[in-house]
Write an enzyme that holds these catalytic residues in place. Structure first.
Site, PDB file in Angstrom:
ATOM      1  N   HIS A  64       0.840  -0.997  -0.004  1.00 44.09           N
ATOM      2  CA  HIS A  64      -0.035   0.344  -0.715  1.00 44.09           C
ATOM      3  C   HIS A  64       1.238   1.489  -0.040  1.00 44.09           C
ATOM      4  O   HIS A  64       0.935   1.811   1.059  1.00 44.09           O
ATOM      5  CB  HIS A  64      -0.621   0.397   1.150  1.00 44.09           C
ATOM      6  CG  HIS A  64      -1.833  -1.142   1.358  1.00 44.09           C
ATOM      7  ND1 HIS A  64      -3.452  -1.323   0.044  1.00 44.09           N
ATOM      8  CD2 HIS A  64      -1.941  -2.673   1.788  1.00 44.09           C
ATOM      9  CE1 HIS A  64      -3.460  -2.390   0.716  1.00 44.09           C
ATOM     10  NE2 HIS A  64      -2.573  -2.644   1.344  1.00 44.09           N
ATOM     11  N   GLY A  70      -7.943   2.849   7.678  1.00 41.95           N
ATOM     12  CA  GLY A  70      -8.380   4.303   7.658  1.00 41.95           C
ATOM     13  C   GLY A  70     -10.207   3.491   8.444  1.00 41.95           C
ATOM     14  O   GLY A  70     -10.997   4.007   8.439  1.00 41.95           O
ATOM     15  N   GLU A  71      -9.786   1.821   8.216  1.00 37.42           N
ATOM     16  CA  GLU A  71     -11.136   1.175   8.897  1.00 37.42           C
ATOM     17  C   GLU A  71     -11.826   1.866  10.245  1.00 37.42           C
ATOM     18  O   GLU A  71     -12.425   1.430  10.498  1.00 37.42           O
ATOM     19  CB  GLU A  71     -10.846  -0.316   8.606  1.00 37.42           C
ATOM     20  CG  GLU A  71     -11.410  -0.963   6.970  1.00 37.42           C
ATOM     21  CD  GLU A  71      -9.512  -1.739   7.589  1.00 37.42           C
ATOM     22  OE1 GLU A  71      -7.658  -1.543   8.412  1.00 37.42           O
ATOM     23  OE2 GLU A  71      -9.344  -2.144   6.172  1.00 37.42           O
ATOM     24  N   TYR A 131     -10.005  -2.431  -2.947  1.00 36.90           N
ATOM     25  CA  TYR A 131     -11.270  -3.297  -2.452  1.00 36.90           C
ATOM     26  C   TYR A 131     -12.875  -3.621  -2.903  1.00 36.90           C
ATOM     27  O   TYR A 131     -12.809  -5.298  -3.800  1.00 36.90           O
ATOM     28  CB  TYR A 131     -12.090  -3.571  -1.064  1.00 36.90           C
ATOM     29  CG  TYR A 131     -10.845  -3.531  -0.294  1.00 36.90           C
ATOM     30  CD1 TYR A 131      -9.650  -4.217  -0.108  1.00 36.90           C
ATOM     31  CD2 TYR A 131     -11.757  -3.958   1.391  1.00 36.90           C
ATOM     32  CE1 TYR A 131      -8.669  -4.475   1.086  1.00 36.90           C
ATOM     33  CE2 TYR A 131     -10.519  -4.437   2.209  1.00 36.90           C
ATOM     34  CZ  TYR A 131      -9.811  -4.205   1.771  1.00 36.90           C
ATOM     35  OH  TYR A 131      -8.865  -4.940   3.391  1.00 36.90           O
ATOM     36  N   ARG A 164     -16.356  -6.242   4.464  1.00 37.26           N
ATOM     37  CA  ARG A 164     -15.286  -4.863   4.304  1.00 37.26           C
ATOM     38  C   ARG A 164     -15.958  -4.548   2.661  1.00 37.26           C
ATOM     39  O   ARG A 164     -15.545  -3.202   2.019  1.00 37.26           O
ATOM     40  CB  ARG A 164     -13.979  -4.674   5.423  1.00 37.26           C
ATOM     41  CG  ARG A 164     -13.909  -4.472   6.106  1.00 37.26           C
ATOM     42  CD  ARG A 164     -12.245  -4.037   6.404  1.00 37.26           C
ATOM     43  NE  ARG A 164     -12.617  -5.669   5.902  1.00 37.26           N
ATOM     44  CZ  ARG A 164     -10.469  -6.113   6.104  1.00 37.26           C
ATOM     45  NH1 ARG A 164     -10.083  -5.126   6.765  1.00 37.26           N
ATOM     46  NH2 ARG A 164     -10.157  -6.947   6.118  1.00 37.26           N
ATOM     47  N   HIS A 196      -8.200 -10.522  -2.567  1.00 42.40           N
ATOM     48  CA  HIS A 196      -8.115 -10.361  -0.905  1.00 42.40           C
ATOM     49  C   HIS A 196      -8.634 -11.455  -0.158  1.00 42.40           C
ATOM     50  O   HIS A 196     -10.172 -11.042  -0.866  1.00 42.40           O
ATOM     51  CB  HIS A 196      -8.604  -8.823  -0.377  1.00 42.40           C
ATOM     52  CG  HIS A 196      -8.865  -8.855   0.963  1.00 42.40           C
ATOM     53  ND1 HIS A 196      -7.943  -8.743   2.100  1.00 42.40           N
ATOM     54  CD2 HIS A 196     -10.112  -9.557   2.073  1.00 42.40           C
ATOM     55  CE1 HIS A 196      -8.481  -7.694   3.142  1.00 42.40           C
ATOM     56  NE2 HIS A 196      -9.871  -8.901   3.120  1.00 42.40           N
ATOM     57  N   HIS A 225      -3.362 -13.774   1.556  1.00 43.07           N
ATOM     58  CA  HIS A 225      -4.118 -13.035   3.076  1.00 43.07           C
ATOM     59  C   HIS A 225      -4.397 -15.259   2.784  1.00 43.07           C
ATOM     60  O   HIS A 225      -4.697 -16.131   3.779  1.00 43.07           O
ATOM     61  CB  HIS A 225      -5.022 -12.681   3.360  1.00 43.07           C
ATOM     62  CG  HIS A 225      -4.847 -11.052   3.351  1.00 43.07           C
ATOM     63  ND1 HIS A 225      -3.580 -10.334   2.463  1.00 43.07           N
ATOM     64  CD2 HIS A 225      -5.731 -10.508   3.169  1.00 43.07           C
ATOM     65  CE1 HIS A 225      -3.731  -9.225   2.432  1.00 43.07           C
ATOM     66  NE2 HIS A 225      -4.727  -9.240   2.214  1.00 43.07           N
ATOM     67  N   ARG A 228      -4.006 -16.156   6.888  1.00 46.95           N
ATOM     68  CA  ARG A 228      -4.608 -15.713   8.101  1.00 46.95           C
ATOM     69  C   ARG A 228      -5.031 -16.643   8.925  1.00 46.95           C
ATOM     70  O   ARG A 228      -5.427 -15.697   9.806  1.00 46.95           O
ATOM     71  CB  ARG A 228      -5.601 -14.814   7.365  1.00 46.95           C
ATOM     72  CG  ARG A 228      -6.845 -14.775   7.193  1.00 46.95           C
ATOM     73  CD  ARG A 228      -8.187 -13.712   7.261  1.00 46.95           C
ATOM     74  NE  ARG A 228      -7.822 -12.782   6.339  1.00 46.95           N
ATOM     75  CZ  ARG A 228      -7.774 -11.311   6.720  1.00 46.95           C
ATOM     76  NH1 ARG A 228      -7.376 -11.279   7.720  1.00 46.95           N
ATOM     77  NH2 ARG A 228      -7.270 -10.334   5.090  1.00 46.95           N
ATOM     78  N   ASP A 286       1.981  -6.640   2.146  1.00 46.60           N
ATOM     79  CA  ASP A 286       1.141  -6.195   2.874  1.00 46.60           C
ATOM     80  C   ASP A 286       1.555  -4.865   3.694  1.00 46.60           C
ATOM     81  O   ASP A 286       0.566  -4.184   4.091  1.00 46.60           O
ATOM     82  CB  ASP A 286      -0.413  -6.894   3.776  1.00 46.60           C
ATOM     83  CG  ASP A 286      -0.971  -5.924   3.622  1.00 46.60           C
ATOM     84  OD1 ASP A 286      -1.770  -5.280   2.727  1.00 46.60           O
ATOM     85  OD2 ASP A 286      -2.147  -6.148   4.628  1.00 46.60           O
TER      86      ASP A 286
END
Length: 391
Positions: A64, A70-71, A131, A164, A196, A225, A228, A286
């Site tokens: 990024h 920002g979430e 996203y 999200r 994602h 991911h 995860r 990431d």
């Protein structure tokens, strides 16, 4: 100036033994057992790499670069990445992407940041989108973005199986993949879709359905991911058994790992043990994305920032702690990524390719020297070249 790196043991990423490497004009001009240097040849710099291993420059295909997060509100937006954060970890090529926020961060800013990092000394590419579906673009089409804009090589990160995400239908998703593939075919680029994956129960269902019901090749999508959670990892292994590529994320807080999260180095070892060819595995950091930190009660106790330095740290851990062969582990951040993204001048130590090289200490595999496009950016572990606004 011509640079000759002498006496280093070269992993190309396959081990090819002790070699001398000649660098000129940003390219690897020659690789030989021994290169002699005329004493009256003034414009030659010789670097003695005795006791060093020489690797291809690392490729981080999910960063990024304009910041992420920002979430948790506007104050949780992470800052733009700086050049030194990238090169200190041996990374010489990055692929920038947007994340959750496709409003306050946009494609124009992403492209500008990529060009800035390129001017500062490394190689950069970007994905079109964020996203959400419909995809955020520059030219109003991800197909034409890929075809017409040199730095755009694919689409991503498109979110699925995540609260999200934009909750796209399967038909919405598959149309994006088809557009990206066509843009890649018409421009000679990869046209891949970086996908994602969240904690949702649907996991890789859209990708498996694509394989079973369409003519689109499985390697047109790269799910990220995968490590995860153990359940997602298991689903990723089944996807890889169909022939797909799986991407492990290296950024994590080792003191606050999720209960079922699989550390990237360990995930690599586990995937190899389950019979997945290493060529179907890659790592990405990431980097500069937000990294929520929870306690054992699943209460949010802080926010961190994903680190690009974690990319090589996890490869190093795979070798030193998990027993993965060095030349195997190196592929997940060099040649595999270059192949997946059709970056043919990257990811290998070969004559005629870009002079992106990392020299490490043979004993502990710590990074000592980094060359990008033939320019020394890190020496003796110290960053020589910083970004324009770095102190």
């Amino acid at each position: 100036m011509i640079i000759i790196i002498k006496n280093g043991e070269v992993y190309a990423p396959e081990y090819i033994g002790k070699m001398d490497i000649v660098i000129a004009g940003g390219k690897i001009e020659a690789i030989a057992k021994s290169v002699s240097v005329p004493q009256d040849f003034a414009k030659v710099r010789v670097i003695d790499a005795e006791g060093k291993l020489v690797f291809p420059g690392f490729i981080d295909a999910h960063v990024h670069i304009t910041g992420g997060g920002g979430e948790g509100g506007f104050k949780t937006r992470t800052p733009e990445i700086q050049l030194s954060d990238i090169i200190a970890g041996g990374i010489t090529t990055v692929v920038g992407c947007l994340g959750t926020d496709g409003v306050c961060r946009d494609m124009n800013g992403l492209l500008a940041k990529a060009r800035a990092l390129d001017e500062e000394g490394i190689s950069t590419y970007i994905y079109s989108g964020s996203y959400q579906i419909p995809v955020n673009t520059i030219t109003n089409s991800c197909r034409s973005d890929i075809m017409l804009i040199d730095k755009i090589i694919g689409v991503g990160e498109i979110a699925i199986s995540d609260h999200r995400s934009s909750q796209p239908t399967y038909e919405d998703f598959i149309k994006v993949v088809a557009e990206a593939r066509l843009g890649g075919l018409l421009s000679g680029k990869a046209g891949i879709v970086n996908v994602h994956l969240g904690y949702g129960e649907r996991r890789l269902q859209y990708l498996v359905k694509m394989v079973k019901e369409t003519e689109i090749p499985i390697k047109q999508v790269i799910p990220t991911h995968i490590n995860r959670s153990i359940n997602l990892f298991d689903a990723g292994i089944e996807f890889a058994k169909l022939g797909g590529i799986i991407d492990m994320t290296t950024s994590s807080d080792p003191d606050h790992l999720e209960e079922d999260e699989v550390k990237a180095s360990r995930a690599l070892k586990m995937a190899l043990e389950r019979g997945i060819p290493v060529e179907q595995i890659q790592f990405t950091s990431d980097g500069q994305g937000s990294m929520p930190i929870f306690n054992k009660k699943r209460e949010l106790i802080g926010l961190g920032i994903g680190s690009t330095k974690s990319l090589y740290i996890e490869v190093r851990d795979a070798v030193l702690k998990d027993g993965v062969d060095l030349e195997v582990a190196l592929k997940v951040i060099t040649s595999n990524v270059a192949t997946n993204l059709k970056l043919y001048n990257k990811g290998v130590v070969q004559e005629g390719r870009d002079a992106d090289l990392v020299l490490v200490n043979k004993n502990d595999l710590s990074i000592e020297t980094v060359f990008a496009k033939g320019v020394e950016l890190v020496s003796k572990g110290q960053v020589l070249v910083k970004g324009t606004f770095e102190k």
